[in-house]
Scaffold this active site. Structure first.
Site, short mmCIF file in Angstrom:
data_model
loop_
_atom_site.label_atom_id
_atom_site.label_comp_id
_atom_site.label_asym_id
_atom_site.label_seq_id
_atom_site.Cartn_x
_atom_site.Cartn_y
_atom_site.Cartn_z
N GLY A 1 67.61 -2.60 171.15
CA GLY A 1 67.48 -4.02 171.42
C GLY A 1 66.38 -4.70 170.61
O GLY A 1 66.52 -5.84 170.18
N ASN A 2 65.28 -3.96 170.35
CA ASN A 2 64.13 -4.60 169.70
C ASN A 2 64.36 -4.90 168.21
O ASN A 2 63.57 -5.60 167.60
CB ASN A 2 62.88 -3.74 169.88
CG ASN A 2 62.97 -2.50 169.04
OD1 ASN A 2 63.87 -1.69 169.21
ND2 ASN A 2 62.07 -2.37 168.09
N LYS B 1 74.86 0.14 186.87
CA LYS B 1 74.10 -0.50 185.79
C LYS B 1 73.86 -1.97 186.14
O LYS B 1 74.81 -2.76 186.25
CB LYS B 1 74.93 -0.37 184.51
CG LYS B 1 74.30 -0.98 183.31
CD LYS B 1 73.31 -0.04 182.65
CE LYS B 1 72.61 -0.76 181.51
NZ LYS B 1 71.39 -0.07 181.09
N LYS C 1 75.10 2.38 174.81
CA LYS C 1 75.32 2.33 173.36
C LYS C 1 74.94 3.65 172.67
O LYS C 1 75.51 4.00 171.65
CB LYS C 1 74.58 1.14 172.73
CG LYS C 1 73.06 1.27 172.63
CD LYS C 1 72.60 1.35 171.19
CE LYS C 1 71.11 1.45 170.99
NZ LYS C 1 70.22 2.01 171.98
N LYS D 1 69.28 8.92 174.75
CA LYS D 1 69.21 9.11 173.30
C LYS D 1 69.22 10.61 172.97
O LYS D 1 69.95 11.05 172.09
CB LYS D 1 67.95 8.45 172.72
CG LYS D 1 67.89 6.95 172.96
CD LYS D 1 66.70 6.33 172.30
CE LYS D 1 66.36 4.96 172.87
NZ LYS D 1 67.49 4.05 173.06
P1 ADP Z 1 66.58 0.71 173.09
O1 ADP Z 1 66.78 -0.75 173.28
O2 ADP Z 1 66.15 1.06 171.71
O3 ADP Z 1 67.72 1.55 173.59
P2 ADP Z 1 65.03 1.74 175.36
O4 ADP Z 1 64.01 0.89 176.02
O5 ADP Z 1 66.29 1.99 176.08
O6 ADP Z 1 65.27 1.07 173.94
O7 ADP Z 1 64.39 3.16 174.98
C1 ADP Z 1 63.16 3.26 174.27
C2 ADP Z 1 62.00 3.44 175.26
O8 ADP Z 1 62.05 4.74 175.84
C3 ADP Z 1 60.62 3.39 174.67
O9 ADP Z 1 60.17 2.07 174.50
C4 ADP Z 1 59.78 4.13 175.70
O10 ADP Z 1 59.14 3.23 176.57
C5 ADP Z 1 60.81 4.91 176.54
N1 ADP Z 1 60.54 6.34 176.71
C6 ADP Z 1 60.79 7.00 177.85
N2 ADP Z 1 60.46 8.30 177.73
C7 ADP Z 1 59.97 8.47 176.48
C8 ADP Z 1 59.46 9.61 175.77
N3 ADP Z 1 59.39 10.82 176.34
N4 ADP Z 1 59.05 9.42 174.50
C9 ADP Z 1 59.11 8.21 173.91
N5 ADP Z 1 59.58 7.09 174.55
C10 ADP Z 1 60.02 7.21 175.82
MG MG Z 2 68.39 1.57 175.74
#
Ligand code: ADP
Ligand code: MG
Length: 320
Positions: free
Chosen positions: A10-11, A128, A218, A280
């Site tokens: 998203g970012n 969700k 996604k 992820k």
């Molecule tokens: P996106 O929009 O890219 O899918 P998300 O917010 O769903 O982003 O996922 C990224 C986030 O996952 C990071 O900003 C972080 O806060 C979080 N996160 C949770 N656990 C971890 C981890 N073990 N290492 C790194 N980031 C983590």
């Molecule tokens: Mg996400």
């Protein structure tokens, strides 16, 4: 030439404190585009996918406010709209950067459908949250009027609509795009595919696809797309430079090169945030199990160093 799928978080489109204006989105994509052009310049075929959470949330709210005058479209139609909107944004900014650097590739958005099973247990347990927060009385009305499943989250501001998040089974347009790439057209096109995980569809007994009101993760779809396209590399790009152990604590240990086995162990230990980093890592592991070569988690500024093996969390297919 190796085939790389980049999944933008998203970012890449909207930063946390943005209001969500078009001008902000263009500015943010303009920052993202050079890193994507670098991937092409490193000699790779590039396919892009992206999230759509904030965009589809806004479309839902718009539809709701317009309801007295304009019929509310089903959620899967809003999913299609968001694919068009973000695809256009990427075509504008990535297209401009490719031209500026004299890289002759055309960004083409493929409004994508993702098949899910009507028997997916997620349909019985919507989980969700989507859209805005509602008061208790609004929640009652929406439940009665549209049959929405609503959940109260008082700590965050009230009631929200819950929709199912089924497993993606098949990217419908995938085989055609695969043929395109296998015929060498990856040297001319950068397809933007399965935005927001793709529009969830189920196959009816008549063989037709029907859109359903659900959202697909996604990152899960990204693993499927990478597998279906026979990609070598799946790069999940988010707002942190890598995955970490002890994330959120005072001494996070950022992970570099790891084995799939190590990643699976950390995942089982609960090192990765539910609904953020865990999907992820799960997706990356699934891609490697299904023949993928390399899986990367990184941020936009680190993308090309991560592809060169110098940044990000990186795992390769287990060799026997
Ligand atoms: P996106 O929009 O890219 O899918 P998300 O917010 O769903 O982003 O996922 C990224 C986030 O996952 C990071 O900003 C972080 O806060 C979080 N996160 C949770 N656990 C971890 C981890 N073990 N290492 C790194 N980031 C983590
Ligand atoms: Mg996400």
């Amino acid at each position: 030439m190796s085939r790389v799928l980049v999944a933008l978080g998203g970012n890449a489109i909207q930063r946390a404190h943005d209001r969500g204006t078009w001008v902000e989105a263009v500015r943010q994509m303009r920052r993202t585009a050079p890193a994507l052009v670098d991937v092409v310049r490193l000699g790779h075929e590039l396919i892009v996918t992206h999230g759509n959470g904030p965009q589809v949330g806004n479309l839902l709210r718009e539809a709701e406010l317009g309801a007295p005058e304009i019929p509310v479209p089903p959620m899967h139609v809003l999913g299609a709209e968001s694919e068009g909107q973000v695809g256009y944004l990427i075509a504008l900014e990535l297209g401009a950067e490719l031209r500026r650097q004299h890289v002759p590739r055309l960004v083409t958005t493929i409004i994508s459908q993702t098949e899910v099973s009507p028997r997916d247990p997620a349909f019985r347990h919507p989980s969700k949250p989507v859209g805005r927060f509602y008061s208790a009385s609004e929640a009652r009305q929406l439940r009665a009027r549209h049959g929405w499943v609503m959940r109260n989250d008082p700590s965050r501001g009230g009631w929200r609509r819950l929709v199912p998040s089924p497993q993606p089974l098949r990217w419908v347009e995938g085989p055609a795009v695969r043929r395109m790439f296998d015929a060498g057209l990856g040297a001319h096109f950068v397809p933007v595919v399965t935005g927001g995980g793709g529009i969830p569809v189920v196959r009816g007994r008549d063989g037709r696809y029907h859109g359903v009101d659900a959202v697909i993760d996604k990152d899960r779809t990204a693993a499927l797309v990478a597998t279906q396209l026979g990609a070598d590399t799946l790069a999940i790009v988010t707002d942190v430079p890598a995955a970490a152990l002890g994330y959120g604590g005072s001494h996070p240990a950022w992970l570099g090169e790891v084995t799939p086995r190590q990643l699976a162990g950390y995942l089982a230990r609960g090192e990765f945030g539910e609904g953020s980093m865990a999907p992820k890592v799960e997706s990356g592991l699934s891609f490697l199990r299904h023949g993928g070569e390399r899986f990367i988690i990184t941020s936009i500024p680190s993308l090309s160093s991560a592809l060169a093996g110098r940044a990000g969390t990186r795992a390769r297919r287990a060799t026997r």
